[in-house]
Motif scaffolding. Structure first.
Motif, PDB file in Angstrom:
ATOM      1  N   SER A 105      54.907 -61.637  77.647  1.00 20.58           N
ATOM      2  CA  SER A 105      55.889 -60.556  77.648  1.00 20.58           C
ATOM      3  C   SER A 105      57.264 -61.070  77.208  1.00 20.58           C
ATOM      4  O   SER A 105      58.010 -60.365  76.521  1.00 20.58           O
ATOM      5  N   SER A 106      57.604 -62.327  77.525  1.00 21.04           N
ATOM      6  CA  SER A 106      58.895 -62.879  77.073  1.00 21.04           C
ATOM      7  C   SER A 106      58.924 -62.983  75.551  1.00 21.04           C
ATOM      8  O   SER A 106      59.942 -62.670  74.918  1.00 21.04           O
ATOM      9  N   ALA A 107      57.803 -63.405  74.973  1.00 21.37           N
ATOM     10  CA  ALA A 107      57.729 -63.485  73.508  1.00 21.37           C
ATOM     11  C   ALA A 107      57.844 -62.086  72.905  1.00 21.37           C
ATOM     12  O   ALA A 107      58.560 -61.869  71.911  1.00 21.37           O
ATOM     13  N   ASP A 108      57.189 -61.133  73.538  1.00 19.80           N
ATOM     14  CA  ASP A 108      57.220 -59.747  73.082  1.00 19.80           C
ATOM     15  C   ASP A 108      58.654 -59.188  73.112  1.00 19.80           C
ATOM     16  O   ASP A 108      59.112 -58.508  72.186  1.00 19.80           O
ATOM     17  N   ILE A 109      59.367 -59.505  74.192  1.00 16.24           N
ATOM     18  CA  ILE A 109      60.759 -59.032  74.338  1.00 16.24           C
ATOM     19  C   ILE A 109      61.632 -59.627  73.224  1.00 16.24           C
ATOM     20  O   ILE A 109      62.422 -58.931  72.584  1.00 16.24           O
ATOM     21  N   LEU A 110      61.470 -60.921  72.963  1.00 13.58           N
ATOM     22  CA  LEU A 110      62.278 -61.557  71.907  1.00 13.58           C
ATOM     23  C   LEU A 110      61.960 -60.940  70.544  1.00 13.58           C
ATOM     24  O   LEU A 110      62.859 -60.676  69.743  1.00 13.58           O
ATOM     25  N   ASP A 111      60.674 -60.696  70.288  1.00  7.17           N
ATOM     26  CA  ASP A 111      60.289 -60.053  69.029  1.00  7.17           C
ATOM     27  C   ASP A 111      60.967 -58.693  68.874  1.00  7.17           C
ATOM     28  O   ASP A 111      61.485 -58.359  67.819  1.00  7.17           O
ATOM     29  N   TRP A 112      60.940 -57.921  69.942  1.00  7.08           N
ATOM     30  CA  TRP A 112      61.460 -56.556  69.840  1.00  7.08           C
ATOM     31  C   TRP A 112      62.973 -56.574  69.583  1.00  7.08           C
ATOM     32  O   TRP A 112      63.473 -55.876  68.700  1.00  7.08           O
ATOM     33  N   PHE A 113      63.715 -57.406  70.340  1.00  4.26           N
ATOM     34  CA  PHE A 113      65.163 -57.454  70.134  1.00  4.26           C
ATOM     35  C   PHE A 113      65.507 -58.053  68.775  1.00  4.26           C
ATOM     36  O   PHE A 113      66.508 -57.686  68.168  1.00  4.26           O
ATOM     37  N   ALA A 114      64.654 -58.972  68.308  1.00  2.36           N
ATOM     38  CA  ALA A 114      64.878 -59.543  66.965  1.00  2.36           C
ATOM     39  C   ALA A 114      64.846 -58.423  65.933  1.00  2.36           C
ATOM     40  O   ALA A 114      65.730 -58.326  65.070  1.00  2.36           O
ATOM     41  N   GLU A 115      63.849 -57.556  66.020  1.00  2.08           N
ATOM     42  CA  GLU A 115      63.714 -56.453  65.063  1.00  2.08           C
ATOM     43  C   GLU A 115      64.822 -55.427  65.250  1.00  2.08           C
ATOM     44  O   GLU A 115      65.372 -54.904  64.282  1.00  2.08           O
TER      45      GLU A 115
END
Ligand code: NAD
Length: 478
Positions: A105-115
């Motif tokens: 979920s931490s990786a997912d959060i970083l991906d989403w904010f990156a986009e």
């Protein structure tokens, strides 16, 4: 002594000035298994200088490039999942399956904010006169001081780091001293992905000293805190005195309403799973279970059976549903809140006691008929306890749901669309989840009202808090 978890300042790992450390303890055994570095004032000064430098470089980096680096860090975190997850279970106690989920979920959060950082748009306002352009630019607010807690050491930190660096800010994160090692690996992945030195800095130490130094510091432009309402109020006051922007994600005491037309089997199963996840140490954890009187008895039997079926043990044991509480303070709190509830007339439907004398284990607990005067009906339990009570009348039930100063999350179970609409409107809460427990995705708002804080830790609303507007009016008349 050298720390096993060091500070990360200006792109380098180091011990704290004066070499002080704090012990890190396994909550399943009570045994020390590491030591985290304590930041001194000199380290915090260095972190502020690094964040100021990092901000200059990062804000000048294109959103496209920032996104690429953040996504690379997310990919590294996923690659390293099997290294990071056991650290989290060792220091925080949660079962390995939940630890793995949190890393993902931490990786997912970083991906989403990156986009999302690539979609920070300004706007053009129609001018009243020719040859004048009215523009609103959206700019990163500046270096951020963030404070993340021990219950979700990775996910809560990722929300703050993701929103900050996704919008072009730099950040100094004070991580949780009790659970520092897994988070250090997340920060290492950000560095390894090529995010420049000074953009992300990680410190640990004495919380009040760090917040007392960072919040007033002229370099810091924004504060984000997740933790208790009492500490949140102190930090918000300090930030207010220094005109710093604030996001506060604080405590909750979530009402969960089970109407007579609910799918009781589904409700009992979902509620049990969600309530005892992370041993109930979740700000959105369901606590006050309000059940229509016509189905109260049947629902209680169902819920108690589900709670008794949970396997409690070390997070490393196979098939464990609930691990130890994160620290001895929580066990003491559970014991004293339960005793107080019973003293004033409440009953224990199941659980209510600590398990064994090693580690911080406590039984999944359901109390019933607890008077409103009991402490647990007013203070956030933050542990594996929920309280059931029957209701007959919608308005009286809503009055009870809204009785407390908290307003973070609320849940309801009903098959009626009109009841769902009515309860969604009436309940004073930042988030409402109906017929499932669907909160906490990176793309959805996450935050409370009233004493549960302000601002959001998810969705595009989370980015807003890290951005300022600059109005530019430009005449092209010579
Ligand atoms: P606490 O209030 O002492 O600490 C809560 C968090 O705030 C910790 O991470 C701590 O490091 C930090 N903190 C404390 N004082 C601080 C200060 N002056 N400056 C900066 N940070 C500071 O309580 P605790 O015993 O660690 O946790 C229990 C309570 O905290 C729970 O009852 C719950 O309400 C709250 N809590 C909430 C969340 C959440 O997700 N909202 C997470 C963890 C704890």
């Amino acid at each position: 002594m050298t720390a096993t978890v060091q500070l990360y300042i200006d792109g380098a790992w180091r011990d704290g000035h004066g070499n002080r450390t704090l012990d890190v303890v396994d909550p399943a055994t009570g045994q020390k298994h590491g030591a985290v570095a304590v930041a001194g004032i000199e380290d915090l000064e260095d972190a502020c200088a690094a964040a100021a430098k990092g901000f200059r470089q990062w804000r000048a980096t294109s959103a496209y490039e920032r996104c690429k680096l953040m996504r690379k860090a997310a990919a590294l975190i996923r690659e390293r999942l099997e290294d990071i997850a056991p650290l989290l279970t060792r220091e925080q106690g949660k079962p390995m399956a939940q630890a793995r989920q949190e890393v993902e979920s931490s990786a997912d959060i970083l991906d989403w904010f990156a986009e999302e950082g690539r979609r920070v748009y300004g706007r053009i306002i129609p001018s009243r006169v020719p040859d004048v352009t009215l523009t609103v630019r959206r700019e990163p607010v500046g270096p951020v001081a963030a404070f993340s807690p021990w219950n979700f050491p990775l996910a809560q930190a990722a929300r703050k780091i993701g929103a900050a660096i996704g919008s072009g800010c730099s950040i100094i994160l004070k991580g949780p001293e009790e659970t520092p090692a897994a988070l250090a690996r997340i920060v290492a992945a950000l560095g390894d992905a090529g995010i420049p030195a000074g953009v992300v800095n990680l410190v640990y130490g004495v919380p009040s000293q760090i917040s007392g130094f960072l919040i007033p510091h002229p370099v810091i432009r924004k504060v984000s805190f997740t933790g208790s309402t009492a500490v949140g109020k102190e930090l918000a006051s300090l930030a207010g005195a220094h005109m710093k922007r604030v996001t506060m994600e604080l405590g909750g005491h979530s009402p969960t309403i089970v109407f007579e037309d609910a799918n009781l089997e589904l409700a009992a199963k979902l509620l049990t799973g969600f309530k005892f996840r992370n041993a109930g140490q979740v700000c959105t954890s369901p606590t006050r279970i309000l059940v229509h009187e016509k189905v109260y008895g049947a629902f209680k039997d169902n819920l108690v059976a589900h709670a008794r079926a949970l396997k409690v043990g070390s997070g490393f044991e196979a098939d464990v549903d609930m691990g130890p509480l994160a620290n001895p303070r929580r066990v003491q709190a559970m014991e004293s809140l339960t005793q107080d509830a019973v003293d004033v007339g409440g009953a224990v439907a199941t659980g209510g006691r600590r398990i064994g004398n090693q580690g911080n284990f406590f039984e999944p607990t359901i109390l019933e008929n607890v008077p409103r005067s009991a402490r647990i009906m007013n203070d956030e339990p933050f542990g594996p306890i929920m309280m059931m009570q029957p209701f007959a009348d919608f308005d009286a039930m809503i009055a009870e749901a809204n009785r407390l100063p908290y307003g973070l999350a609320a849940y309801a179970y009903t098959r009626s669309a009109s009841t769902a609409a009515k309860v969604s409107e009436a309940v004073e809460s930042g988030m409402v989840s109906i017929n499932h427990h669907g909160l906490g995705l990176p793309e959805t708002p996450f935050g409370g009202v009233k004493d549960s804080g302000y601002g959001s830790e998810g969705g595009s609303e989370a980015m807003e808090a890290y951005l300022v507007s600059k109005f530019v009016t430009h005449s092209t008349v010579d």
